[in-house]
Scaffold this active site. Sequence first.
Site, PDB file in Angstrom:
ATOM      1  N   MET D  11     -54.780  67.578  20.626  1.00  0.00           N
ATOM      2  CA  MET D  11     -55.846  68.559  20.432  1.00  0.00           C
ATOM      3  C   MET D  11     -55.449  69.585  19.373  1.00  0.00           C
ATOM      4  SD  MET D  11     -58.699  68.222  22.259  1.00  0.00           S
ATOM      5  CE  MET D  11     -59.426  69.835  22.629  1.00  0.00           C
ATOM      6  N   LYS D 174     -66.041  75.988  31.226  1.00  0.00           N
ATOM      7  CA  LYS D 174     -65.497  74.679  30.863  1.00  0.00           C
ATOM      8  C   LYS D 174     -65.219  73.833  32.113  1.00  0.00           C
ATOM      9  CE  LYS D 174     -63.603  71.485  28.209  1.00  0.00           C
ATOM     10  NZ  LYS D 174     -62.590  70.832  28.999  1.00  0.00           N
ATOM     11  N   ASN D 178     -66.813  70.154  33.045  1.00  0.00           N
ATOM     12  CA  ASN D 178     -66.083  68.941  33.406  1.00  0.00           C
ATOM     13  C   ASN D 178     -66.556  68.374  34.750  1.00  0.00           C
ATOM     14  OD1 ASN D 178     -64.603  69.734  31.143  1.00  0.00           O
ATOM     15  ND2 ASN D 178     -62.708  68.865  31.970  1.00  0.00           N
ATOM     16  N   GLU D 181     -69.515  66.452  34.005  1.00  0.00           N
ATOM     17  CA  GLU D 181     -69.052  65.234  33.323  1.00  0.00           C
ATOM     18  C   GLU D 181     -68.659  64.153  34.323  1.00  0.00           C
ATOM     19  OE1 GLU D 181     -65.902  66.161  30.403  1.00  0.00           O
ATOM     20  OE2 GLU D 181     -64.768  64.534  31.348  1.00  0.00           O
TER      21      GLU D 181
END
Lengths: 307, 307, 307, 307
Positions: D11, D174, D178, D181
């Site tokens: 990343m 975030k 997730n 997700e």
Amino acid sequence: MQLGLIGLGKMGGNMRERVRRAGHEVVGYDRSPELQDVDSLEALVGALQAPRVVWVMVPAGDPTRETVEALGDLLEAGDVVVDGGNSKFTDDQVHADLLAQKGIGYVDAGVSGGVWGLQNGYALMVGGSKEDVAKVQPIFDALKPPLDKESDSPAGEGAGFVHAGPVGAGHFAKMVHNGIEYAMMQAYGEGYELLAAVDLIEDVPGVIASWTQGTVIRSWLLDLLVRALQEDPGLDDITGWAADSGEGRWTVEQAIEHAVPMPAISASLFARFSSRQDDSPTMKAVAALRNQFGGHAVKAREVEDPA
Amino acid sequence: MQLGLIGLGKMGGNMRERVRRAGHEVVGYDRSPELQDVDSLEALVGALQAPRVVWVMVPAGDPTRETVEALGDLLEAGDVVVDGGNSKFTDDQVHADLLAQKGIGYVDAGVSGGVWGLQNGYALMVGGSKEDVAKVQPIFDALKPPLDKESDSPAGEGAGFVHAGPVGAGHFAKMVHNGIEYAMMQAYGEGYELLAAVDLIEDVPGVIASWTQGTVIRSWLLDLLVRALQEDPGLDDITGWAADSGEGRWTVEQAIEHAVPMPAISASLFARFSSRQDDSPTMKAVAALRNQFGGHAVKAREVEDPA
Amino acid sequence: MQLGLIGLGKMGGNMRERVRRAGHEVVGYDRSPELQDVDSLEALVGALQAPRVVWVMVPAGDPTRETVEALGDLLEAGDVVVDGGNSKFTDDQVHADLLAQKGIGYVDAGVSGGVWGLQNGYALMVGGSKEDVAKVQPIFDALKPPLDKESDSPAGEGAGFVHAGPVGAGHFAKMVHNGIEYAMMQAYGEGYELLAAVDLIEDVPGVIASWTQGTVIRSWLLDLLVRALQEDPGLDDITGWAADSGEGRWTVEQAIEHAVPMPAISASLFARFSSRQDDSPTMKAVAALRNQFGGHAVKAREVEDPA
Amino acid sequence: MQLGLIGLGKMGGNMRERVRRAGHEVVGYDRSPELQDVDSLEALVGALQAPRVVWVMVPAGDPTRETVEALGDLLEAGDVVVDGGNSKFTDDQVHADLLAQKGIGYVDAGVSGGVWGLQNGYALMVGGSKEDVAKVQPIFDALKPPLDKESDSPAGEGAGFVHAGPVGAGHFAKMVHNGIEYAMMQAYGEGYELLAAVDLIEDVPGVIASWTQGTVIRSWLLDLLVRALQEDPGLDDITGWAADSGEGRWTVEQAIEHAVPMPAISASLFARFSSRQDDSPTMKAVAALRNQFGGHAVKAREVEDPA
């Protein structure tokens, strides 16, 4: 009274014995010569005096359908057929209509008790007309568990037997019973797994045994789990492969049909499906997606070394 | 023997009575003057001869923490404190460490039995050292259900009491017990709802009462459901609003911590959350999405007529 | 080419417009005089030259069945009927068999796109023989979304249209599409609710808007949620009451039929059922049980003060 | 402007490249000599002019904690530290408090984009004071996806970046991203499995590819599933073993904390846990129970033939 009983397997054989112990005459037929009292349905019907009660205890689906059809040809008006197998409740009205053409009655009976029924009695949930049920009642009384007078159970005489409604109601009630059973077993299973997952609990079988008295979750199933853990404290000798019979599936189907939320029972059914998969296509797709967006490692299928 | 008991509410009061019936001396303290035997922790400790056993039965969290701290100041080496409340198991080691500084022992005890415990006995799951547990054992023996010699339960002497492991194991075992309880209650609830949803079942309370003997799903909870339906056959007098205490949440948290799949117990916990929502933000979002893509009607919040 | 189109409601009307814009001739019939091009099925069939393609876009179940039967009487060998409605896939073979008796072809088409389809095109999943599908292909090409050459989508020409298999495969694929849709909507809903539940997040609509680019969860549904929140930032004007159409239910039924674990989609379906209940019988039973064993307070149904 | 960047892995390395392409100066440090621009934190801080912005992109937990503590010693009042890693949001306030003692600012940034971020940009959800966020804004602008003017997305300038609230809000947003997700991936997985389970669907990859335009369920994840199936149409080369990172677990934990029902996301998390089990203790218990009450066959663990 007399009872004709068709199907003398694990369940039917024990039921014959329990009805006989209650003083009734049972004429049993089974395809296996070593189990049968008579060697044909014709002989069975011939051995009974009208009005006859014939109890069918064969696998659900085609075998039950064919047996009911055959009985429709052999029996006469005023006789009653009982389907005590695991038929789907929607089959019952079909069977009842078929027999009604000849004036033969029909009762569906959900039977619980398993291999313990001979000793403890069988719980019975029945559907049909009052008249038809009344004709079978002495047999139901022989099969059902005796009233436990020591018990402080609130059900009293209502324990172990119910006339739940018209044709189909017996198998419907038994179906729901089995759906509940799935979620109870799953509940104990999940609790067992969590206990076994932590070092803190040094005596998992002991904890579960302790729950059998005085707790909110004591039950007959819990007693059975204690037995299983006495025989195999780590459940090392069996694998987590759990079959499902039709009733659990039908329960969820009916919940969907009637818009009844059923998260715990359905989760328990799906856990059984998962338990029988060597690999999960769903989770393959999930793993493939993780790999696509994150470059996350996937477990590649192991390939035999060509050398 | 002597027991100091702190907290004489619904649970503690009945436990005092049961321990006294077993022939032990109980010195009880509660903030409410009408419940207390002595009027302070100091007086309670002063009334007991060393080595003392002091049982704390107050709400989990701050009240228990403060009581343990106060006892740490008042007790002496060789005494033992028992936390019989609904503490999170992670609190136990903190309490034990605090008391160990002065040589005071600590035992955590998960207690099940509710309002029925006085009559039936309390199931006990305890954690701590062998030495500390031994000091409390006569009290545990007084509280636990008597061995039911008529019962064919396989647990034998192990029913109703277990020393599950070191400090924390008792509350952990009780926590898992409650998680299982959530899913069992949900299972019966889902089954009840499906029975009640169909016209075919004419006697819902009767079906449920019939399940109390001979079936796979018979249990003490099922007996209670029979009672509830005897009092209110359609459950018309109550609403479907179900509280949850900490144990269900902690069970799922621990499952997550240890990567234990727990679909049925978590579904049962979430069903309780849902039961307490007047309106669901999740389902508002779902309804809004349906409206966006399909022009599907949404139920607008009703507006008072300005006229 | 010519297309006969039956059913000119919200979906059918827009589809007529899109097909016409592509240069085809559409003869539309609807029961509502203000929508129709011709005033009867006979007139519709008469206006088309053989071999005819007639697209049925009416509600699933009886309306579709009756329309297919009527077309069976009016059409001739070599013609093709397309069912573009939301029929259950098991209906398709029945329809196909019925029409095959007269040599009429049958294609089932699952159609996605909702109110946005006129502008964006309709995604089409079709089932039937190669020959029959080929006869309808120009209409499918007119309806489906144009290839987005700017897009880096990997599907290429495969985006927006698939011949999924024999008769029934189109509606089956659309059914699964809708099942997935349920769980995606539930996923966004659950995430929205958690964001809205904490003070820490000061700009819930802003967070959701931010997700529309660069994230893993960006999607068209997410864009729609952004729109919904722009119109009503707290979703204050709607209630969390979510209908479900047949496809979600059928998806779970098929999962059960094929022993496919489907925990997320089924949970999403059950959440919709719950959203429509004023009170939950399941949770009434749970509350009643809590009251029985713990003396826990239940929320009694509020009674009007008789004074 | 200048940016100090700590952690140059998959990343961090790509982020350095993207920020540099936007015209900023990046001084990078990593423990691996081959990745680093400078060889120590001291050198990194020394290479930047005050007020400094230092972005930490190292594993959550101890590595991030230790890096923040080290920066606390090296930086000075007015500087800002950004934690762009996958820290739990509860860590953020700890980090912020630690740095605030020296007047150093703190911003938490949830970053989405994975291996595609260099090309497409990174979506950013940030938490902190307005003042601190403003100091980092040029870097955020460099990282985030460019506004897609061709897009009809409703988010406009709000796509790809949000200042969600005070310290912790970025990682919280975030985390929820997730969690969503997980359930989206599970939804596609379950749908894929059902398609693959029936003979009726002859072209499973084709069906899924068709969904990428015009449907309700089109999304970037769906595009990735199309790619995965293009590479391996039956997903034969991978196994259904799915890891989970902390965010999914924390999402469900937070749902429990705030009494938010989360059936679909939790089911998706548990499915991942199950996917990693060789055998399920829960299902062993279920199988053992079936054997106890019904004499049902269990799958015994296979034993090597001693001969």
